[in-house]
Design a protein around this motif. Structure first.
Motif, PDB file in Angstrom:
ATOM      1  N   MET A 155      -2.820 -10.524  -2.258  1.00 17.82           N
ATOM      2  CA  MET A 155      -1.919  -9.405  -2.015  1.00 17.82           C
ATOM      3  C   MET A 155      -2.610  -8.067  -2.244  1.00 17.82           C
ATOM      4  SD  MET A 155       1.722  -8.548  -3.887  1.00 17.82           S
ATOM      5  CE  MET A 155       0.942  -7.946  -5.380  1.00 17.82           C
ATOM      6  N   SER A 156      -3.504  -8.007  -3.235  1.00 13.52           N
ATOM      7  CA  SER A 156      -4.150  -6.749  -3.609  1.00 13.52           C
ATOM      8  C   SER A 156      -5.377  -6.425  -2.768  1.00 13.52           C
ATOM      9  CB  SER A 156      -4.541  -6.785  -5.088  1.00 13.52           C
ATOM     10  OG  SER A 156      -3.409  -6.944  -5.914  1.00 13.52           O
ATOM     11  N   LEU A 157      -5.602  -7.153  -1.689  1.00 12.01           N
ATOM     12  CA  LEU A 157      -6.812  -6.954  -0.879  1.00 12.01           C
ATOM     13  C   LEU A 157      -7.014  -5.500  -0.441  1.00 12.01           C
ATOM     14  CD1 LEU A 157      -9.267  -8.250   0.452  1.00 12.01           C
ATOM     15  CD2 LEU A 157      -7.819  -8.826   2.422  1.00 12.01           C
ATOM     16  N   GLU A 184     -10.763 -13.562  -6.576  1.00 16.15           N
ATOM     17  CA  GLU A 184     -10.959 -13.070  -5.203  1.00 16.15           C
ATOM     18  C   GLU A 184     -11.665 -11.720  -5.151  1.00 16.15           C
ATOM     19  OE1 GLU A 184      -8.151 -16.328  -4.968  1.00 16.15           O
ATOM     20  OE2 GLU A 184      -8.263 -14.566  -6.284  1.00 16.15           O
ATOM     21  N   PHE A 185     -11.377 -10.812  -6.097  1.00 13.36           N
ATOM     22  CA  PHE A 185     -12.099  -9.543  -6.063  1.00 13.36           C
ATOM     23  C   PHE A 185     -13.575  -9.741  -6.375  1.00 13.36           C
ATOM     24  CE2 PHE A 185     -13.887  -5.830  -8.262  1.00 13.36           C
ATOM     25  CZ  PHE A 185     -13.865  -4.940  -7.193  1.00 13.36           C
ATOM     26  N   CYS A 186     -13.889 -10.609  -7.315  1.00 17.21           N
ATOM     27  CA  CYS A 186     -15.293 -10.891  -7.614  1.00 17.21           C
ATOM     28  C   CYS A 186     -15.998 -11.477  -6.398  1.00 17.21           C
ATOM     29  CB  CYS A 186     -15.409 -11.837  -8.808  1.00 17.21           C
ATOM     30  SG  CYS A 186     -15.049 -11.057 -10.402  1.00 17.21           S
ATOM     31  N   ALA A 302      -2.813   6.544  -3.540  1.00 15.50           N
ATOM     32  CA  ALA A 302      -1.667   5.666  -3.326  1.00 15.50           C
ATOM     33  C   ALA A 302      -2.036   4.667  -2.241  1.00 15.50           C
ATOM     34  CB  ALA A 302      -0.444   6.480  -2.908  1.00 15.50           C
ATOM     35  N   ILE A 303      -1.834   3.382  -2.520  1.00 16.63           N
ATOM     36  CA  ILE A 303      -2.283   2.330  -1.608  1.00 16.63           C
ATOM     37  C   ILE A 303      -1.117   1.420  -1.275  1.00 16.63           C
ATOM     38  CG2 ILE A 303      -3.888   0.405  -1.296  1.00 16.63           C
ATOM     39  CD1 ILE A 303      -5.700   1.769  -3.350  1.00 16.63           C
ATOM     40  N   ASP A 304      -0.880   1.209  -0.007  1.00 15.79           N
ATOM     41  CA  ASP A 304       0.171   0.299   0.439  1.00 15.79           C
ATOM     42  C   ASP A 304      -0.274  -1.149   0.268  1.00 15.79           C
ATOM     43  OD1 ASP A 304       2.103   2.198   1.280  1.00 15.79           O
ATOM     44  OD2 ASP A 304       0.916   2.600   3.069  1.00 15.79           O
ATOM     45  N   ILE A 305       0.597  -1.948  -0.331  1.00 14.96           N
ATOM     46  CA  ILE A 305       0.310  -3.360  -0.581  1.00 14.96           C
ATOM     47  C   ILE A 305       1.466  -4.194  -0.017  1.00 14.96           C
ATOM     48  CG2 ILE A 305      -0.289  -5.081  -2.326  1.00 14.96           C
ATOM     49  CD1 ILE A 305      -2.281  -2.897  -2.310  1.00 14.96           C
ATOM     50  N   PRO A 306       1.508  -4.394   1.272  1.00 13.49           N
ATOM     51  CA  PRO A 306       2.592  -5.215   1.829  1.00 13.49           C
ATOM     52  C   PRO A 306       2.378  -6.696   1.530  1.00 13.49           C
ATOM     53  CG  PRO A 306       1.037  -4.635   3.544  1.00 13.49           C
ATOM     54  CD  PRO A 306       0.573  -3.922   2.306  1.00 13.49           C
ATOM     55  N   GLN A 307       3.471  -7.415   1.413  1.00 15.04           N
ATOM     56  CA  GLN A 307       3.385  -8.866   1.264  1.00 15.04           C
ATOM     57  C   GLN A 307       4.398  -9.522   2.189  1.00 15.04           C
ATOM     58  OE1 GLN A 307       4.301 -10.794  -2.563  1.00 15.04           O
ATOM     59  NE2 GLN A 307       2.481 -12.046  -2.257  1.00 15.04           N
ATOM     60  N   ASP A 308       3.914 -10.446   3.019  1.00 18.69           N
ATOM     61  CA  ASP A 308       4.752 -11.132   4.001  1.00 18.69           C
ATOM     62  C   ASP A 308       4.767 -12.627   3.721  1.00 18.69           C
ATOM     63  OD1 ASP A 308       5.395  -8.971   6.140  1.00 18.69           O
ATOM     64  OD2 ASP A 308       3.245  -8.731   5.756  1.00 18.69           O
TER      65      ASP A 308
END
Length: 372
Positions: A155-157, A184-186, A302-308
């Motif tokens: 989600m935080s990609l 995943e970030f690593c 500010a960063i948009d973090i959509p989740q579907d």
């Protein structure tokens, strides 16, 4: 506090040593006392004449209580640490210690003092207990770690990509990710050429992370005091992490201390509502977590973090996999909690039967050397 269990020799304070020529040194890690079963974790160093240099912290966390129990039996056999970095084979009068990580392998044999189990147990837990808030959180997030990794880890990609770009993570950059989850970030950082390290209080998450990013280094470690020297990492990141710490300000200060340049802190935006939090408050009520009090950053984004989610079942499993819902599931049962989530999430259902949650992060970027 030094207790040399081999022949008389001098060592630094705050350690327990087995043997002299080839020796094992345990670093004092009493802050890692486990809240549920009293397990204590410690880092290990092996030195021996045939090694050109000492192998310091090549295994970072072994289970001290379990090792002491194994040694107390005084029987032949083998004990292996939870993260499988350290193995101890007991013979008649000797102990063989093996460390194996992605970067090194070492094996030494030492004497087996009769009182080693008692000395080790006393050394590790003799100075009292500490706050274990983040370790407890790790246990909750570990209950459905694989499910969480599959349904919500990425989600935080958008924030991860922004952090890589803004801090110029590239070939040779050293990175530490706090509360790294399933890694995943690593993995993204190593793809950019970085040498990445991640810590998380959940053993299960760390096991997943080692598979997600095999080129990175991972350790089970809570937020708070960190076992690295000042300025060890070029970039330290904390994505929705610091509010899990018992003391968020200490967690932030430690992130600054071990960083050489950038510290990136990402959190839910305080001025823009996020749909995931809206559902969470409807089901769980207002949380007791608080943000770290931090100085003014050099940059805020500010960063948009959509989740579907494609359907109701996927949506429910994603929510139920998070650590925040585990205690409510224990007390009310999964079906009851799922029904509450279903009702709270109804406003976010799409025309095709899926769900879309709009969320926003606030990314704060700090630089130790802003003029560079």
């Amino acid at each position: 506090m030094t207790r040399d269990l081999g022949d008389a020799t001098r060592f630094l304070p705050g350690e327990l040593v087995v043997g002299t020529d080839a020796r094992i040194r345990f670093a004092d890690r009493v802050e890692m006392i486990h809240p549920w079963d009293g397990r204590v974790f410690f880092s290990v160093e092996i030195t021996a004449p045939r090694f050109g240099a000492r192998l310091d912290r090549v295994t970072t966390f072994a289970d001290g209580q379990a090792l002491a129990d194994f040694l107390a039996c005084r029987e032949d056999g083998e004990w292996v640490s939870l993260n499988r970095d350290l193995a101890v084979t007991a013979g008649r009068d000797e102990l063989t210690w093996r460390i194996q990580t992605a970067g090194c392998r070492a094996e030494v044999t030492t004497i087996w003092p009769a009182d080693l189990a008692d000395q080790l147990r006393e050394f590790l837990i003799g100075t009292g207990t500490v706050d274990t808030t983040s370790i407890s959180e790790g246990g909750l997030w570990g209950r459905r770690a694989a499910q969480r990794a599959a349904l919500g880890a990425k989600m935080s990609l958008p924030a991860w990509r922004t952090a890589v770009a803004r801090t110029k993570i590239s070939e040779g950059t050293t990175v530490l990710d706090l509360a790294c989850g399933s890694g995943e970030f690593c993995a993204l950082a190593t793809e950019a050429g970085a040498r990445a390290t991640g810590i998380d209080a959940s053993h299960e998450m760390i096991e997943l992370a080692r598979r997600t990013a095999p080129e990175a280094e991972f350790h089970v470690w809570p937020l708070g005091r960190l076992p690295w020297d000042d300025g060890t990492f070029d970039v330290v990141t904390a994505f929705n992490a610091l509010f899990f710490a018992a003391d968020p300000e200490t967690a932030f200060a430690e992130a600054v201390r071990v960083s050489r340049d950038h510290v990136v802190v990402c959190d839910w935006h305080p001025e823009h509502p996020s749909d995931i939090l809206t559902v969470g408050r409807a089901v769980l009520g207002s949380g007791g977590r608080r943000r770290a009090k931090m100085p003014e950053p050099q940059e805020e984004l500010a960063i948009d973090i959509p989740q579907d989610h494609p359907d109701e079942d996927t949506m429910l499993r994603a929510f139920l996999s998070t650590g925040g819902y585990q205690r409510l599931i224990e007390s009310e049962g999964e079906e009851s909690v799922a029904e509450k989530i279903r009702i709270a999430a109804e406003p976010f259902r799409t025309a095709d039967g899926g769900y879309r949650f709009a969320n926003k992060y606030l990314m704060s970027i700090f630089r130790k050397n802003p003029r560079m």
